[in-house]
Scaffold this active site. Structure first.
Site, PDB file in Angstrom:
ATOM      1  N   HIS A 132      -2.311  -7.110 -20.490  1.00 22.23           N
ATOM      2  CA  HIS A 132      -2.828  -8.474 -20.451  1.00 22.23           C
ATOM      3  C   HIS A 132      -1.838  -9.395 -19.742  1.00 22.23           C
ATOM      4  CE1 HIS A 132      -5.561  -6.959 -23.555  1.00 22.23           C
ATOM      5  NE2 HIS A 132      -6.323  -7.991 -23.274  1.00 22.23           N
ATOM      6  N   LYS A 136      -0.255 -13.919 -23.288  1.00 22.52           N
ATOM      7  CA  LYS A 136      -0.857 -13.408 -24.518  1.00 22.52           C
ATOM      8  C   LYS A 136       0.209 -13.307 -25.599  1.00 22.52           C
ATOM      9  CE  LYS A 136      -3.960  -9.853 -26.334  1.00 22.52           C
ATOM     10  NZ  LYS A 136      -4.846 -10.895 -26.924  1.00 22.52           N
TER      11      LYS A 136
END
Length: 246
Positions: A132, A136
């Site tokens: 990600h 995040k």
């Protein structure tokens, strides 16, 4: 026309959900909410709430939703065990869709992972890898955790005892019942997830890559529409898509 409350409106997912609600001909944004704002007036004027804010906000949202009999779509991840139990408890009073990922493709990945594990899992080494964007805040991703939970259940293993988060040093030969979990972070990656089944002579990989947050936002709106008229209970996106019946 279903009126939707969009929480966490200043966040990336909040903005994507607002756009998805606006684009859907059957829904409208009845209100928005962000940290520090009063929740009750916003929730009272809407039919359902979609939450992609922060797991610490879940308890407050659940209490207000139960008090006002409002369905919820919860897409926030990173919940503690206590917060997850609060979601389960609230679902006795109101209908809730609680999913780690609202992408149609990812939920197909969940279904395929379960089937592959039932066929191959007992004889394969299993690894889960996710990547990600750099912003995040939780690891592993909620989707990766769901994949590991599906794998554990399909091959009769315990998530807490089987999952190993990365490896370092002289770890020795890989135990047969281990499920490896690896989290990568960098750039602006929306979300990549891969499940690997490896055995002597062959390897099966199931991969999903998301290139836009709108795939998650549109799925959450679909879940909000599906909730209308449902009995209290805890539902998943697989229920929304009918995959749980296959």
């Amino acid at each position: 026309m279903i009126s939707i409350l969009v929480t966490g409106i200043s966040g990336r997912m909040g903005q994507a959900v607002q756009e998805a609600v606006t684009l859907n001909p059957d829904t409208c944004v009845g209100a928005t909410h962000d940290q520090g704002q009063e929740l009750y007036p916003a929730l009272a004027k809407c039919d359902v709430a979609i939450d992609f804010s922060h797991h610490a906000f879940t308890s407050t949202l659940l209490a207000e939703a139960v008090a006002n009999n409002k369905p919820l779509v919860i897409g926030t991840t990173g919940h503690t065990d206590l917060e997850r139990q609060e979601i389960v408890d609230a679902a006795a009073s109101i209908p809730i869709v609680f999913a780690s990922n609202y992408s149609v493709g990812v939920n197909a990945l969940f279904w395929l992972t379960r089937k592959a594990a039932q066929i191959l899992g007992g004889s394969c080494d299993i690894e889960v890898m996710e990547m990600h964007h750099r912003h995040k805040i939780d690891a592993p991703s909620g989707t990766a955790r769901t994949l590991a939970e599906i794998l554990s259940g399909a091959i009769d293993r315990n998530y807490e005892d089987s999952v190993v988060f990365g490896r370092e040093g002289l770890v020795g030969p890989r135990p047969a019942k281990e499920i490896g979990m690896h989290s990568l972070r960098g750039g602006d990656v929306v979300g990549d997830h891969t499940v690997i089944f490896a055995s002597d002579g062959e390897r099966l990989e199931l991969t999903h890559k998301a290139s836009s947050r709108m795939t998650f936002a549109s799925g959450a709106v679909r879940a909000a529409l599906w909730l209308q008229g449902r009995e209290p209970g805890l539902y998943t996106m697989e229920d929304v898509l009918g995959l749980s019946q296959l």
